[in-house]
Design an enzyme around this catalytic site. Sequence first.
Site, short mmCIF file in Angstrom:
data_model
loop_
_atom_site.label_atom_id
_atom_site.label_comp_id
_atom_site.label_asym_id
_atom_site.label_seq_id
_atom_site.Cartn_x
_atom_site.Cartn_y
_atom_site.Cartn_z
N ARG A 2 0.82 -1.20 0.00
CA ARG A 2 0.00 0.00 0.00
C ARG A 2 0.86 1.26 0.00
NH1 ARG A 2 -3.56 -1.65 5.15
NH2 ARG A 2 -1.44 -2.20 5.79
N ARG B 84 10.72 8.13 3.38
CA ARG B 84 10.64 9.57 3.58
C ARG B 84 11.43 10.02 4.81
NH1 ARG B 84 4.36 10.38 3.56
NH2 ARG B 84 4.96 12.50 4.19
N ASP C 98 0.96 5.58 0.49
CA ASP C 98 0.27 6.63 1.23
C ASP C 98 -0.28 7.70 0.29
OD1 ASP C 98 0.76 5.51 3.71
OD2 ASP C 98 2.65 6.59 3.99
#
Length: 305
Positions: free
Chosen positions: A60, A242, A62
């Site tokens: 998945r 990130r 974001d």
Amino acid sequence: MTDIPPQADGLRRVVLGVQYDGACWQGWQTQPHRQTVQDQLEAALLRFSTQPIATTCAGRTDSGVHALEQVVHFDTAIARDSFSWVRGTNAFLPPTIAVRWACELPYVDDAAIANASAGAGIGEVAALHGAEREGAAQLAQFGFHARFSAIARTYHYVLYNHAVRSPLLAGKAGWTFRPLDADRMHRAAQHLIGEHDFTSFRAVECQAKSPVRKMESIAVRRHGDMIVFTLKANAFLHHMVRNIVGSLIVVGSGKQGPEWIGQVLALRDRSRAAPTFMPDGLYLARVDYPDAWALPQENRSWPWL
């Protein structure tokens, strides 16, 4: 190992390679507001096939995160040639989402795969400790699964490094105005290679059972005003890429030395790393599977990747 039930009559497993611009979508996973990539894909499949179809993805993404090649599977009794799934589904998808390829593999019950994974001791915990390649190879006899059959994931983070932001790159690349030393960031990133506890780079709300991941490679390369971070691991924690990029930027700006990244990793403390960097430049680039599946995955990438 656990036995798999006989194949259900008429069912087949279809695998798709899906590319999307995530800037206008609220992530991959279905939500009540229906503004996600999964919701859009399943709506398009419904219109093309005239039957509800539930999809499963490799990983998945974001809100705001893109995919050069997300891998998805679903089961159906409908018979179509592979390219019909591509063209037919794309006819009902928005411009920001496209099916790039499709192939058909033998049907297998997903619950059986999950049970076999647990029974063989090659579920999530074992995978996180470096057994995922061996585990996927063993599970190959049970059937393909977009998530459980994967042996590695690769992400790119694209960063625009210029004194002035570019509106043409809004939502497509991260941006920082401070000059960055890409070679310095590359050296710092090598402290993360190998199997480690990545708690320092894990989101507080991360639900993974273990923070251990095996980082296979990290490269940081400059292409003019663009800097591309490429990370490959057996799997990633929530916000892990990130958070790593944000910390490498601290090093690239000269605020910390390359060895600081290794020190932060060893502390296993999220508060010691940099804040989570913006999602705009993050791309799921590739998901690797055992060669036995012979998926028609694309080897091409954008010129700056």
